[in-house]
Write a protein that holds these residues in place. Structure first.
Motif, PDB file in Angstrom:
ATOM      1  N   UNK A 163       0.813  -1.230   0.000  1.00 39.19           N
ATOM      2  CA  UNK A 163       0.000   0.000   0.000  1.00 39.19           C
ATOM      3  C   UNK A 163       0.838   1.267   0.000  1.00 39.19           C
ATOM      4  N   UNK A 164       2.108   1.114  -0.204  1.00 36.32           N
ATOM      5  CA  UNK A 164       3.053   2.241  -0.200  1.00 36.32           C
ATOM      6  C   UNK A 164       4.198   1.886  -1.129  1.00 36.32           C
ATOM      7  N   UNK A 165       4.691   2.795  -1.955  1.00 38.63           N
ATOM      8  CA  UNK A 165       4.266   4.179  -2.147  1.00 38.63           C
ATOM      9  C   UNK A 165       3.058   4.285  -3.078  1.00 38.63           C
ATOM     10  N   UNK A 166       2.231   5.293  -2.834  1.00 32.91           N
ATOM     11  CA  UNK A 166       1.028   5.482  -3.640  1.00 32.91           C
ATOM     12  C   UNK A 166       1.091   6.767  -4.469  1.00 32.91           C
ATOM     13  N   UNK A 167       2.157   7.543  -4.315  1.00 33.59           N
ATOM     14  CA  UNK A 167       2.352   8.723  -5.176  1.00 33.59           C
ATOM     15  C   UNK A 167       3.825   8.736  -5.595  1.00 33.59           C
ATOM     16  N   UNK A 168       4.115   9.493  -6.667  1.00 36.31           N
ATOM     17  CA  UNK A 168       5.511   9.560  -7.121  1.00 36.31           C
ATOM     18  C   UNK A 168       6.380  10.222  -6.043  1.00 36.31           C
ATOM     19  N   UNK A 169       5.826  11.227  -5.331  1.00 31.84           N
ATOM     20  CA  UNK A 169       6.591  11.874  -4.248  1.00 31.84           C
ATOM     21  C   UNK A 169       6.971  10.831  -3.188  1.00 31.84           C
ATOM     22  N   UNK A 170       6.018   9.972  -2.815  1.00 36.28           N
ATOM     23  CA  UNK A 170       6.312   8.915  -1.827  1.00 36.28           C
ATOM     24  C   UNK A 170       7.394   7.971  -2.357  1.00 36.28           C
ATOM     25  N   UNK A 171       7.319   7.647  -3.643  1.00 35.36           N
ATOM     26  CA  UNK A 171       8.305   6.722  -4.236  1.00 35.36           C
ATOM     27  C   UNK A 171       9.698   7.351  -4.175  1.00 35.36           C
ATOM     28  N   UNK A 172       9.772   8.636  -4.490  1.00 32.49           N
ATOM     29  CA  UNK A 172      11.081   9.305  -4.478  1.00 32.49           C
ATOM     30  C   UNK A 172      11.646   9.387  -3.054  1.00 32.49           C
ATOM     31  N   UNK A 173      10.740   9.696  -2.101  1.00 35.86           N
ATOM     32  CA  UNK A 173      11.187   9.763  -0.695  1.00 35.86           C
ATOM     33  C   UNK A 173      11.659   8.391  -0.207  1.00 35.86           C
ATOM     34  N   UNK A 174      10.954   7.354  -0.651  1.00 35.19           N
ATOM     35  CA  UNK A 174      11.347   5.999  -0.255  1.00 35.19           C
ATOM     36  C   UNK A 174      12.742   5.693  -0.795  1.00 35.19           C
ATOM     37  N   UNK A 175      12.976   6.029  -2.055  1.00 32.85           N
ATOM     38  CA  UNK A 175      14.310   5.823  -2.636  1.00 32.85           C
ATOM     39  C   UNK A 175      15.362   6.517  -1.770  1.00 32.85           C
ATOM     40  N   UNK A 176      15.097   7.783  -1.381  1.00 36.02           N
ATOM     41  CA  UNK A 176      16.055   8.546  -0.557  1.00 36.02           C
ATOM     42  C   UNK A 176      16.289   7.858   0.788  1.00 36.02           C
ATOM     43  N   UNK A 177      15.151   7.425   1.413  1.00 30.80           N
ATOM     44  CA  UNK A 177      15.242   6.788   2.740  1.00 30.80           C
ATOM     45  C   UNK A 177      16.109   5.544   2.680  1.00 30.80           C
ATOM     46  N   UNK A 178      15.882   4.733   1.635  1.00 31.95           N
ATOM     47  CA  UNK A 178      16.626   3.479   1.525  1.00 31.95           C
ATOM     48  C   UNK A 178      18.093   3.746   1.188  1.00 31.95           C
ATOM     49  N   UNK A 192      -1.528   7.046  -8.260  1.00 27.13           N
ATOM     50  CA  UNK A 192      -0.723   5.833  -8.062  1.00 27.13           C
ATOM     51  C   UNK A 192      -0.267   5.203  -9.377  1.00 27.13           C
ATOM     52  N   UNK A 193      -1.093   5.296 -10.431  1.00 24.27           N
ATOM     53  CA  UNK A 193      -0.676   4.715 -11.717  1.00 24.27           C
ATOM     54  C   UNK A 193       0.697   5.254 -12.164  1.00 24.27           C
ATOM     55  N   UNK A 194       0.986   6.557 -11.989  1.00 26.36           N
ATOM     56  CA  UNK A 194       2.323   7.031 -12.386  1.00 26.36           C
ATOM     57  C   UNK A 194       3.485   6.381 -11.617  1.00 26.36           C
ATOM     58  N   UNK A 195       3.188   5.843 -10.415  1.00 26.11           N
ATOM     59  CA  UNK A 195       4.241   5.164  -9.641  1.00 26.11           C
ATOM     60  C   UNK A 195       4.689   3.895 -10.382  1.00 26.11           C
ATOM     61  N   UNK A 196       3.723   3.273 -11.078  1.00 27.57           N
ATOM     62  CA  UNK A 196       4.042   2.052 -11.835  1.00 27.57           C
ATOM     63  C   UNK A 196       5.071   2.393 -12.921  1.00 27.57           C
ATOM     64  N   UNK A 197       4.853   3.508 -13.609  1.00 23.09           N
ATOM     65  CA  UNK A 197       5.803   3.947 -14.652  1.00 23.09           C
ATOM     66  C   UNK A 197       7.173   4.240 -14.040  1.00 23.09           C
TER      67      UNK A 197
END
Ligand code: AMP
Length: 195
Positions: A66-81, A160-165
């Motif tokens: 259920x996460x990440x659900x937005x591109x901003x969340x995906x980018x933050x996750x990348x940074x966190x990891x 969320x669909x843009x997160x797939x891309x």
């Protein structure tokens, strides 16, 4: 999943529902948004995930659900990891048409304490409205009604669909046809995860 893989599952939806149930400041803040079918704001979700990851023993790995659900969340996750010297091994998309999803989710009933889930037509409990193992009452999530679902789907398509891309372009995305029966999808997932 837990019986086959020794990994922790971290579900943002479950974390938020637990916060709502406990009546915490976070729970009070997100309850209305969740019940409306909208997404909780990125800053709140990122804080929740950051705290949860810090608390778990990440050495054996974890699954984010259920996460990440937005591109901003995906980018933050990348940074966190990256900060933690880690990275995502894979991203798994379970694709299903909106119509079938509405049918599945509006018939879903859950046993809150264990997370066991049923469907009134395709996977009914042995006794109507009662959990098979404990005999306790099953509930329907307040956001599992058709009207709220339509809003959740609109949020999915917009944010969320843009997160797939995002992950497709990184070459780490695997897509499953989730219209198949659950055991078939699970077999495919096990193969993908053990690669
Ligand atoms: P779920 O259990 O994954 O269907 O999530 C239930 C609700 O929690 C969603 O409809 C959102 O309101 C909220 N939520 C869960 N995860 C997120 C997330 N990553 N970003 C924003 N809102 C979320």
């Amino acid at each position: 999943m837990k019986k086959d893989f020794a990994v922790t599952q971290l579900s943002t939806g479950d974390l938020l529902r637990a916060a709502v149930k406990s009546g915490s400041e976070l729970g009070q803040r997100v309850q209305e948004v969740m019940e409306s079918g909208a997404l909780v704001d990125d800053d709140t979700i990122i804080t929740v995930v950051r705290d949860a990851i810090t608390q778990l023993d990440a050495s054996s790995g974890f699954i984010l659900d259920g996460f990440p659900r937005t591109v901003v969340q995906a980018e933050k996750l990348d940074d966190m990891l990256t900060e933690a010297g880690s990275k995502l091994d894979g991203v798994y998309e379970f694709r299903v048409d909106d119509e079938l999803l509405i049918e599945r989710i509006s018939g879903r009933r859950v046993h809150p304490a264990s997370g066991r889930s049923y469907h009134i037509k395709t996977k009914p409990p042995k006794v109507e409205d009662l959990d098979d193992e404990t005999g306790e009452l099953l509930v329907q999530r307040p956001d599992d009604n058709e009207e709220t679902l339509k809003k959740r789907l609109a949020s999915f398509h917009e944010y969320t669909a843009p997160v797939i891309e995002h992950y497709k372009s990184k070459g780490i995305l695997t897509t499953f046809d989730a219209s198949l029966p659950p055991n078939e999808i699970y077999d495919q997932l096990k193969v993908a995860l053990t690669k």
